[in-house]
Scaffold this active site. Structure first.
Site, mmCIF file in Angstrom:
data_model
loop_
_atom_site.group_PDB
_atom_site.id
_atom_site.type_symbol
_atom_site.label_atom_id
_atom_site.label_comp_id
_atom_site.label_asym_id
_atom_site.label_seq_id
_atom_site.Cartn_x
_atom_site.Cartn_y
_atom_site.Cartn_z
ATOM 1 N N ARG A 50 0.880 -1.183 -0.068
ATOM 2 C CA ARG A 50 0.001 0.084 -0.188
ATOM 3 C C ARG A 50 0.749 1.194 -0.016
ATOM 4 O O ARG A 50 0.501 2.209 -0.593
ATOM 5 C CB ARG A 50 -0.852 -0.124 1.277
ATOM 6 C CG ARG A 50 -1.932 -0.939 1.134
ATOM 7 C CD ARG A 50 -2.615 -1.121 2.679
ATOM 8 N NE ARG A 50 -1.409 -1.472 3.729
ATOM 9 C CZ ARG A 50 -1.795 -1.865 4.756
ATOM 10 N NH1 ARG A 50 -3.077 -1.975 5.359
ATOM 11 N NH2 ARG A 50 -0.909 -2.362 5.537
ATOM 12 N N LYS A 158 6.506 -18.542 6.636
ATOM 13 C CA LYS A 158 6.147 -19.064 8.087
ATOM 14 C C LYS A 158 5.616 -17.895 8.908
ATOM 15 O O LYS A 158 6.253 -16.966 8.397
ATOM 16 C CB LYS A 158 7.313 -19.955 8.753
ATOM 17 C CG LYS A 158 8.506 -18.861 9.123
ATOM 18 C CD LYS A 158 9.230 -19.449 10.565
ATOM 19 C CE LYS A 158 9.656 -18.445 11.196
ATOM 20 N NZ LYS A 158 10.715 -18.956 12.284
ATOM 21 N N LYS A 192 19.764 -23.505 3.869
ATOM 22 C CA LYS A 192 20.951 -23.505 4.336
ATOM 23 C C LYS A 192 22.084 -24.366 3.918
ATOM 24 O O LYS A 192 21.467 -25.614 3.863
ATOM 25 C CB LYS A 192 21.219 -23.341 5.921
ATOM 26 C CG LYS A 192 20.535 -22.263 6.602
ATOM 27 C CD LYS A 192 20.423 -22.274 7.986
ATOM 28 C CE LYS A 192 19.828 -21.219 8.769
ATOM 29 N NZ LYS A 192 20.461 -19.836 8.599
ATOM 30 N N ASP A 245 7.602 -20.712 16.903
ATOM 31 C CA ASP A 245 8.503 -20.069 15.872
ATOM 32 C C ASP A 245 9.555 -20.767 15.620
ATOM 33 O O ASP A 245 10.143 -20.618 14.462
ATOM 34 C CB ASP A 245 8.977 -18.789 16.845
ATOM 35 C CG ASP A 245 9.722 -17.890 16.082
ATOM 36 O OD1 ASP A 245 9.296 -17.471 14.831
ATOM 37 O OD2 ASP A 245 10.583 -17.157 16.376
ATOM 38 N N HIS A 250 11.516 -25.407 12.167
ATOM 39 C CA HIS A 250 13.058 -25.530 12.027
ATOM 40 C C HIS A 250 13.822 -26.609 12.520
ATOM 41 O O HIS A 250 14.230 -27.461 12.123
ATOM 42 C CB HIS A 250 13.909 -24.326 12.387
ATOM 43 C CG HIS A 250 13.573 -22.932 11.941
ATOM 44 N ND1 HIS A 250 13.103 -22.876 10.672
ATOM 45 C CD2 HIS A 250 13.452 -21.568 12.379
ATOM 46 C CE1 HIS A 250 12.676 -21.480 10.440
ATOM 47 N NE2 HIS A 250 12.816 -20.845 11.378
HETATM 48 N N1 LIG Z 1 10.746 -10.433 8.775
HETATM 49 C C1 LIG Z 1 11.432 -11.488 8.766
HETATM 50 O O1 LIG Z 1 12.684 -11.705 8.986
HETATM 51 C C2 LIG Z 1 10.534 -12.701 8.680
HETATM 52 C C3 LIG Z 1 11.344 -14.063 8.889
HETATM 53 C C4 LIG Z 1 10.632 -15.250 8.633
HETATM 54 C C5 LIG Z 1 9.321 -15.059 8.168
HETATM 55 N N2 LIG Z 1 8.573 -13.767 8.007
HETATM 56 C C6 LIG Z 1 7.271 -13.848 7.641
HETATM 57 O O2 LIG Z 1 6.960 -13.000 6.386
HETATM 58 C C7 LIG Z 1 6.049 -12.195 6.509
HETATM 59 C C8 LIG Z 1 6.397 -10.803 6.348
HETATM 60 O O3 LIG Z 1 6.986 -10.519 7.493
HETATM 61 P P1 LIG Z 1 7.703 -8.961 7.412
HETATM 62 O O4 LIG Z 1 8.581 -8.825 8.674
HETATM 63 O O5 LIG Z 1 8.051 -8.687 6.114
HETATM 64 O O6 LIG Z 1 6.375 -8.055 7.836
HETATM 65 P P2 LIG Z 1 6.219 -6.477 7.709
HETATM 66 O O7 LIG Z 1 7.649 -5.794 7.922
HETATM 67 O O8 LIG Z 1 4.977 -5.898 8.396
HETATM 68 O O9 LIG Z 1 5.665 -6.457 6.468
HETATM 69 C C9 LIG Z 1 4.441 -6.691 5.696
HETATM 70 C C10 LIG Z 1 4.206 -6.228 4.355
HETATM 71 O O10 LIG Z 1 2.797 -6.609 3.979
HETATM 72 C C11 LIG Z 1 2.123 -5.521 3.382
HETATM 73 N N3 LIG Z 1 0.991 -5.242 3.811
HETATM 74 C C12 LIG Z 1 0.348 -5.556 4.898
HETATM 75 N N4 LIG Z 1 -1.046 -5.349 4.686
HETATM 76 C C13 LIG Z 1 -1.304 -5.281 3.373
HETATM 77 C C14 LIG Z 1 -2.513 -4.695 2.838
HETATM 78 N N5 LIG Z 1 -3.906 -4.715 3.524
HETATM 79 N N6 LIG Z 1 -2.370 -4.367 1.448
HETATM 80 C C15 LIG Z 1 -1.135 -4.515 0.867
HETATM 81 N N7 LIG Z 1 -0.078 -4.943 1.725
HETATM 82 C C16 LIG Z 1 -0.170 -5.186 2.818
HETATM 83 C C17 LIG Z 1 3.101 -4.253 4.002
HETATM 84 O O11 LIG Z 1 3.059 -3.305 3.067
HETATM 85 P P3 LIG Z 1 2.208 -1.791 3.570
HETATM 86 O O12 LIG Z 1 2.227 -1.636 4.939
HETATM 87 O O13 LIG Z 1 3.136 -0.871 2.773
HETATM 88 O O14 LIG Z 1 1.151 -1.829 2.549
HETATM 89 C C18 LIG Z 1 4.564 -4.835 4.108
HETATM 90 O O15 LIG Z 1 5.113 -4.695 2.787
HETATM 91 C C19 LIG Z 1 5.156 -12.688 7.921
HETATM 92 O O16 LIG Z 1 4.126 -13.607 7.407
HETATM 93 C C20 LIG Z 1 6.336 -13.076 8.650
HETATM 94 O O17 LIG Z 1 6.043 -14.068 9.600
HETATM 95 C C21 LIG Z 1 9.447 -12.641 8.247
#
Ligand SMILES: NC(=O)c1ccc[n+]([C@@H]2O[C@H](COP(=O)([O-])OP(=O)(O)OC[C@H]3O[C@@H](n4cnc5c(N)ncnc54)[C@H](OP(=O)(O)O)[C@@H]3O)[C@@H](O)[C@H]2O)c1
Length: 500
Positions: A50, A158, A192, A245, A250
């Site tokens: 968004r 995940k 990995k 988690d 893992h």
């Molecule tokens: N971060 C990590 O290292 C990590 C590791 C393992 C797994 N994950 C998994 O990966 C996923 C994403 O994690 P993240 O850490 O990247 O989360 P994040 O930083 O909160 O990012 C979420 C993304 O989703 C978008 N989004 C959320 N609601 C939306 C909507 N209604 N319409 C359009 N876009 C929307 C957000 O963009 P806008 O707000 O700009 O719309 C943002 O780009 C999750 O399932 C998490 O569990 C993350």
């Protein structure tokens, strides 16, 4: 697996293209693949979110992310410019169907301009609660082909559900739109290098496999220790905890790779069939057995790397009375011909003494203590330690005679380090996994039955823990190796945890 397969040009749509995962892992991995010329020149990457204005602002944001998170730095300007020409931005909301029909038109235009055949990889880097609606919108907008022709695939991050019921529901939602072969459930541990090496070590060598069973192995320890706390993910952690988690995915994946039978072929279904069999062979536990064979912990204040740190309950966005576990240990028995009677001790936790992921195969001691006659009363057991991270490598610990006139035996270690042998910079897990998904190779992704079988064991633990709230949290000091009860879990069996 994928090494010899040619790569189809494709369009990759990252839902959540502006999020943390995209900046930290996905875009840096794609950049590396670009730099190593593994992506066909036409491949396009479209970030969907968004917030964001245009292709140009998105590119600037990703350039800043690469400056911080690229695997090899600095990022050369020429390399960036060629990579940037692949990057596009689409502003949309995940919940609005019209945005998906508009996306379709935009992808059509990009693909026409770049001569792309219409293969599409959808990466769901979005909050888990949005997966269902995105999958439905993709289906309704006609993005998913189930017939021959250009392919469409989806990568799901995940956490995959929060218990058996929600995982099943999510699988159901996905299967309404995608066929199983189009669904790639990612567990980055499987990407990995050292994780992949588990099967190579076992099945690409002649000397280990004959020992890999109940006749020679006393027990196995799998450790995923982190020294960091929950950082700014307090809200997420309050919902999840370490069992969901880390252990459900893992740790159980590592367990499968260590314990599985040799597959009939090195292909996705043959490998995953064997992993599922391991999960199905884990002995189910009654409530009493769960309370006996598992340990929960939560860190209190302490010191890590010489720095004072707060306890879990004082972290941002955490309930000051929280009962959420930041540590878990679990004794698992695999009831099959290879492993009956060999316990697998699993542990994972935050704010432990150091960051380390390792699998230790501890062997039985020799049948007779020959050197007792010359005063050697105790010998350290042999152990084969597979270090998954950091300092990736394999160590074999055995006893050697200390030079000198008396017979004294000390443990010594033969150590293989990836960095010394193959160079310091190993490919990131996401690089490998993204390429595999583009190739359509799902060997390193979790299959539906695999995920559900893992939840079948973890859900009873969650239920029993919920019904028996812990009375002693916080019960370990940050910077230590976890609660005393975890030491007692092994001591009861006459064993102890390794100090990695
Ligand atoms: N971060 C990590 O290292 C990590 C590791 C393992 C797994 N994950 C998994 O990966 C996923 C994403 O994690 P993240 O850490 O990247 O989360 P994040 O930083 O909160 O990012 C979420 C993304 O989703 C978008 N989004 C959320 N609601 C939306 C909507 N209604 N319409 C359009 N876009 C929307 C957000 O963009 P806008 O707000 O700009 O719309 C943002 O780009 C999750 O399932 C998490 O569990 C993350």
């Amino acid at each position: 697996m994928s090494s010899a397969i040619s790569t189809d040009p494709a369009t990759m749509v990252i839902f959540g293209g502006s999020g943390d995962l995209s900046k930290r892992k996905l875009v840096p991995a794609l950049f590396e693949l670009h730099r190593e010329k593994q992506l066909p020149p036409t491949t396009a990457i479209v970030g969907y979110a968004r917030t964001g204005e245009s292709d140009e602002t998105y590119r600037a944001e990703m350039k800043a992310a690469l400056a911080e998170f690229a695997r090899k730095k600095p990022v050369e300007e020429a390399e960036w410019t060629s990579f940037a020409s692949r990057l596009f931005f689409f502003r949309g909301d995940l919940t609005i169907p019209k945005n998906f029909t508009d996306l379709k038109a935009r992808l059509g235009a990009i693909e026409k301009e770049r001569g792309l055949p219409g293969n599409r990889l959808f990466y769901l880097a979005i909050p888990p609660s949005s997966i269902g609606v995105v999958v439905k919108n993709l289906g309704q907008a006609g993005f998913v082909y189930r017939v021959d022709g250009p392919w469409s695939r989806v990568i799901v991050e995940k956490p995959f559900g929060r218990d058996l019921q929600t995982a099943r529901a999510l699988n159901e939602e996905l299967s309404q739109v995608f066929a199983e072969r189009q669904i790639f459930r990612i567990d980055h541990y499987l990407g990995k290098e050292t994780t992949q090496n588990i099967l190579v070590l076992r099945l690409g060598n002649g000397i280990f496999e004959p020992l890999w069973n109940r006749r020679y192995v006393d027990h196995v320890q799998i450790t995923v220790a982190e020294s960091i706390g929950v950082e700014n993910r307090g809200k997420f952690y309050e919902e999840a905890g370490v069992l969901r988690d880390i252990i459900q995915n893992h740790v159980l994946q590592l367990l499968c790779l260590v314990a599985m039978e040799p597959p009939v072929a090195f292909d996705p279904d043959a490998v995953r069939d064997e992993k599922v069999k391991v999960l199905r062979s884990i002995q189910p536990q009654s409530g009493e057995e769960i309370l006996r064979d598992s340990v929960r912990g939560q860190y209190g204040p302490g010191a890590v790397d010489g720095k004072t740190v707060v306890g879990y309950r004082a972290e941002k966005d955490v309930n000051p009375m929280s009962l959420r576990e930041t540590y878990a240990a679990w004794k698992v028995q695999i009831e099959n011909w290879r492993w009956a009677g060999v316990p697998f001790y699993l542990r994972a936790g935050k704010r432990l003494q150091k960051r380390v992921t390792e699998i230790a195969i501890q062997f039985k001691t020799p049948p007779i203590a020959l050197f007792r006659q010359v005063g050697v009363l105790r010998q350290e057991p042999n152990a084969l330690v597979l270090r998954i991270q950091p300092d990736e490598g394999i160590a074999l610990k055995f006893g050697a005679k200390v030079p000198g006139p008396v017979t004294k035996i000390d443990p010594v270690t033969m150590d293989f380090r990836y960095s010394e042998f193959f160079g310091a910079s190993q490919p990131e897990a996401y690089e490998r996994l993204l390429m595999d998904a583009i190739h359509g190779d799902s060997t390193l992704f979790a299959r539906r039955d695999e995920v559900e079988a893992a939840w079948e064991h973890v859900t009873p633990l969650l239920d029993v823990w919920r019904d028996n709230p812990p009375l002693d949290h916080p019960n370990y000091e940050a910077g230590t190796w976890g609660p005393d009860a975890s030491v007692a879990l092994l001591a009861r069996d006459g064993r102890r945890w390794r100090r990695p």
